[in-house]
Design an enzyme around this catalytic site. Structure first.
Site, PDB file in Angstrom:
ATOM      1  N   ASP A  57     -38.765-118.436  19.851  1.00 40.98           N
ATOM      2  CA  ASP A  57     -38.248-119.689  20.405  1.00 40.98           C
ATOM      3  C   ASP A  57     -38.926-120.915  19.795  1.00 40.98           C
ATOM      4  O   ASP A  57     -38.269-121.870  19.377  1.00 40.98           O
ATOM      5  CB  ASP A  57     -38.448-119.656  21.925  1.00 40.98           C
ATOM      6  CG  ASP A  57     -37.849-120.863  22.611  1.00 40.98           C
ATOM      7  OD1 ASP A  57     -38.486-121.937  22.566  1.00 40.98           O
ATOM      8  OD2 ASP A  57     -36.756-120.752  23.180  1.00 40.98           O
TER       9      ASP A  57
ATOM     10  N   TRP B 135     -34.311-121.531  24.319  1.00 39.45           N
ATOM     11  CA  TRP B 135     -33.433-120.693  23.484  1.00 39.45           C
ATOM     12  C   TRP B 135     -33.553-119.233  23.871  1.00 39.45           C
ATOM     13  O   TRP B 135     -32.578-118.482  23.848  1.00 39.45           O
ATOM     14  CB  TRP B 135     -33.739-120.901  21.998  1.00 39.45           C
ATOM     15  CG  TRP B 135     -33.646-122.340  21.594  1.00 39.45           C
ATOM     16  CD1 TRP B 135     -34.601-123.072  20.952  1.00 39.45           C
ATOM     17  CD2 TRP B 135     -32.540-123.242  21.811  1.00 39.45           C
ATOM     18  NE1 TRP B 135     -34.161-124.367  20.770  1.00 39.45           N
ATOM     19  CE2 TRP B 135     -32.901-124.494  21.272  1.00 39.45           C
ATOM     20  CE3 TRP B 135     -31.294-123.115  22.412  1.00 39.45           C
ATOM     21  CZ2 TRP B 135     -32.056-125.611  21.317  1.00 39.45           C
ATOM     22  CZ3 TRP B 135     -30.447-124.223  22.457  1.00 39.45           C
ATOM     23  CH2 TRP B 135     -30.833-125.447  21.918  1.00 39.45           C
ATOM     24  N   ASP B 136     -34.748-118.806  24.221  1.00 36.41           N
ATOM     25  CA  ASP B 136     -34.918-117.443  24.733  1.00 36.41           C
ATOM     26  C   ASP B 136     -34.084-117.224  25.995  1.00 36.41           C
ATOM     27  O   ASP B 136     -33.373-116.225  26.120  1.00 36.41           O
ATOM     28  CB  ASP B 136     -36.390-117.205  25.101  1.00 36.41           C
ATOM     29  CG  ASP B 136     -37.226-116.683  23.947  1.00 36.41           C
ATOM     30  OD1 ASP B 136     -36.677-116.063  23.032  1.00 36.41           O
ATOM     31  OD2 ASP B 136     -38.449-116.895  23.983  1.00 36.41           O
ATOM     32  N   LEU B 137     -34.221-118.141  26.934  1.00 33.39           N
ATOM     33  CA  LEU B 137     -33.515-117.992  28.207  1.00 33.39           C
ATOM     34  C   LEU B 137     -32.009-118.000  28.003  1.00 33.39           C
ATOM     35  O   LEU B 137     -31.266-117.205  28.576  1.00 33.39           O
ATOM     36  CB  LEU B 137     -33.921-119.118  29.171  1.00 33.39           C
ATOM     37  CG  LEU B 137     -35.363-119.083  29.669  1.00 33.39           C
ATOM     38  CD1 LEU B 137     -35.675-120.347  30.463  1.00 33.39           C
ATOM     39  CD2 LEU B 137     -35.612-117.848  30.525  1.00 33.39           C
TER      40      LEU B 137
ATOM     41  N   GLY C 177     -30.823-114.793  26.496  1.00 39.15           N
ATOM     42  CA  GLY C 177     -30.741-113.737  27.498  1.00 39.15           C
ATOM     43  C   GLY C 177     -29.468-113.819  28.314  1.00 39.15           C
ATOM     44  O   GLY C 177     -28.779-112.814  28.543  1.00 39.15           O
TER      45      GLY C 177
END
Lengths: 406, 406
Positions: free
Chosen positions: B134, B165-167, B170
């Site tokens: 991220d 961006w990770d969230l 997901g």
């Protein structure tokens, strides 16, 4: 796969980011999305950034590839028309994405009298009905007090510029809609899904362990540009470029040490402290200042070009900081060589790189990116195809100002 | 609805945030998620924050409600076991969420020889296969140069602390998986979905109109805590509380003006400039400094308590800035009165508020939040139930160190 949702028709009555981006995700892998707006545009129709001719690039970005119908939503007849579009029959229809208030003329229970198995995704600010937008929710959950340089006073917030909760709500909303469609296919039941920015924010902070952290202990203090819990920070090269370098896994760390020829210097610190940095990121984090004291001068002694070679040769996880324009124009991974983007001509006459759906399915090039509609450009088509109105009926609605074309 | 995915079994071989949170979303509305890890834990097993006893709250947050099996993934036999679990038969099985390298022993094409209709969601750093997390992707796409106080030098980045961006990856990944499951149900086809943080980032910035903005014009400069394109900023009350106030819609603006008794002062500015702030947020943005000069002293003249009453009475969109701990402990909307959270006892002995799935389906209280597993606690159950191994076979695998229990 790019057309996995080709049998679905979604009606969107929404504004700003979360609701529209949810429907955009659905559209980009095949769903027909009918967006209805107030004649003249909703509250997000002119949102900046805009082109020189006044077209909202924000609106275009969020609504590309959708059908647009413009309705006088203040008139009883226009409202009834919107309700008819939302509740139109058909096995893949009856899916409504909105951020209208739950108590208004688009309340789910009222709509469900016209179509019992309707699925409504209602985006909210707060779960208890209070209004809120990304920026206010973010203020309320603590992120601005964690962000920014450490020399800023602790009680001085630093806002996020990226509307992360909006974006996350849009993506999660698309997931929730497909889950509801799936359930409807087996049980015949629809229902209302409420998705609040506040729940997305608090739930995500729980998923990251941060709600637990502050429940059991203290607030996390600002750490500037340094990662929490691992090795990572910004550095500056001899020729003045800022770079972000991260070493979370053992391999990333050993690669970084090798790339900078710091094996002996790191071993010396390890010997002095009686520990090893090789395995546990927590150990690197606990002694980050010692490590930064080694890494910073090593970066500052190198120009970007040779540094790039050394880091890449050792598979270090790093990037050069760029502005967005720099990334768009000069990093071929972002646009020029990225199959995610197509150049698309949009209303108002501007052609610019436009994104497809975010995932790459099975090596496909992906469904081509599509232009944004003009407001109301599909009014006639939607009324004819989706409600089965005759040309005469449509003409009458237009004459009386209940609907408008482009 | 809370059990909409009750017939699905998802196998997760992933670490960090994006992959695990994708599977978490699926688990929270009913999917059985089997997470396999290296014996002793993967690279995220000890990630901070941790409890006093060393349990990772991060790992617990991302893996709550999943089944955990621990396998020696370095041994050929362990690898074969992982492949067998991933490709187990059954109509709701054959779904794999991973961030393992595409070329490794968990390559999709190799797995597909064991189950042709396997669906693999592979999270990547960059779409071209380059590694990235991220923080590095965010540096590369320009957000850190837009974030932070305006008095910071333009070439000084300010990192985001939230791994947005990770969230987002997901959540979008969960959506993409359901789309693929939907297609498989009708066509019988599986396939690999590649979802890169870089594509999620660049695509989202396209969806927000920002890629278009910089393609057609200049970079957006830092605007500190002020919203781009509308009225919104932080202010400080007489008694020293920071508040975020936003006025995007006409109603939000008129409410703010009324709450602060500024009708006449605003009218005076409007007369002097020959325009109206009532309708167009862009006009408010263009003259934001003039408006801040009115609003700031009005906020600074009021204590938080009476200000709260005035703002809420007029339905202003605002929040007080809080730290996360303050929000968790003192804002009942966040935890105490929020049906999103249940208190849950987790391994290691800590009880803390734990989030359910993020959406509220049809007024349900929601599937109760569940505890994180201990690493390997479900090894025997997974081998027995999902692979049909006998107690003797399982005991043999344990004796030889191919798998481990908790």
């Amino acid at each position: 796969m790019d057309n996995a949702l080709g049998d679905l028709t979604v009606v969107e009555g929404a504004s700003f980011i979360a609701g529209p981006s949810c429907a955009l995700h659905l559209a980009q892998i095949g769903a027909t999305v009918i967006r209805f707006d107030m004649i003249g545009g909703g509250p997000d129709y002119n949102r900046m950034p805009r082109t020189d001719t006044g077209e909202s690039l924000y609106w275009q970005g969020l609504n590309k590839g959708k059908l647009s119908i413009a309705i006088d939503l203040r008139s009883p007849e226009g409202r009834e028309l919107a309700r008819s579009i939302i509740t139109a029959q058909g096995p893949g229809s009856g899916i409504f994405v909105t951020n209208y208030p739950e108590t208004g003329f688009l309340a789910h229970n009222a709509l469900a009298t016209q179509r019992a198995d309707l699925i409504t995704l209602r985006v909210q600010g707060w779960g208890d009905g209070r209004n809120g937008v990304d920026y206010t929710v973010n203020a309320a959950v603590g992120v601005p007090y964690m962000t920014g340089p450490t020399d800023i006073p602790p009680d001085q917030p630093v806002n996020s510029v990226l509307p992360a909760w909006d974006l996350m709500t849009g993506a999660y909303g698309a997931f929730a809609v497909l889950a509801a469609v799936r359930r409807r296919a087996t049980t015949g039941q629809g229902g209302e899904i409420r998705l609040a920015l506040s729940d997305v924010a608090m739930g995500s902070l729980s998923n990251l362990g941060q709600v637990a952290e502050v429940s059991l202990g203290a607030d996390r203090p600002r750490s500037g540009n340094a990662l929490f819990g691992a090795f990572g920070r910004d550095f500056r090269t001899r020729d003045g470029h800022a770079v972000m370098i991260v070493a979370i896994t053992p391999k990333q760390w050993s690669g970084l040490v090798a790339a900078l020829d710091l094996d002996r210097a790191v071993a010396k610190v390890e010997a002095a402290l009686g520990l090893s940095f090789a395995i546990d990121e927590g150990v690197r984090y606990a002694h980050a200042d010692r490590l930064y004291d080694l890494i910073s001068p090593a970066i500052a002694a190198r120009d970007l070009a040779p540094l790039t070679k050394a880091l890449d040769r050792n598979s270090v996880c790093w990037e050069r900081y760029r502005t967005l324009k720099d990334a768009v124009e000069n990093d071929p991974r972002c646009i020029a060589e990225n199959p995610l983007f197509d150049p698309v001509l949009h209303p108002g006459g501007s052609t610019y790189p436009t994104a497809k759906g975010l995932a790459r399915f099975g090596g496909d090039a992906g469904r081509p990116a599509r232009a944004a509609p003009r407001l109301g450009q599909d009014t006639e088509q939607v009324l004819a195809d989706h409600l089965g109105l005759s040309a005469g009926q449509i003409g009458d609605l237009m004459d009386r100002g209940i609907v408008a074309g482009q």
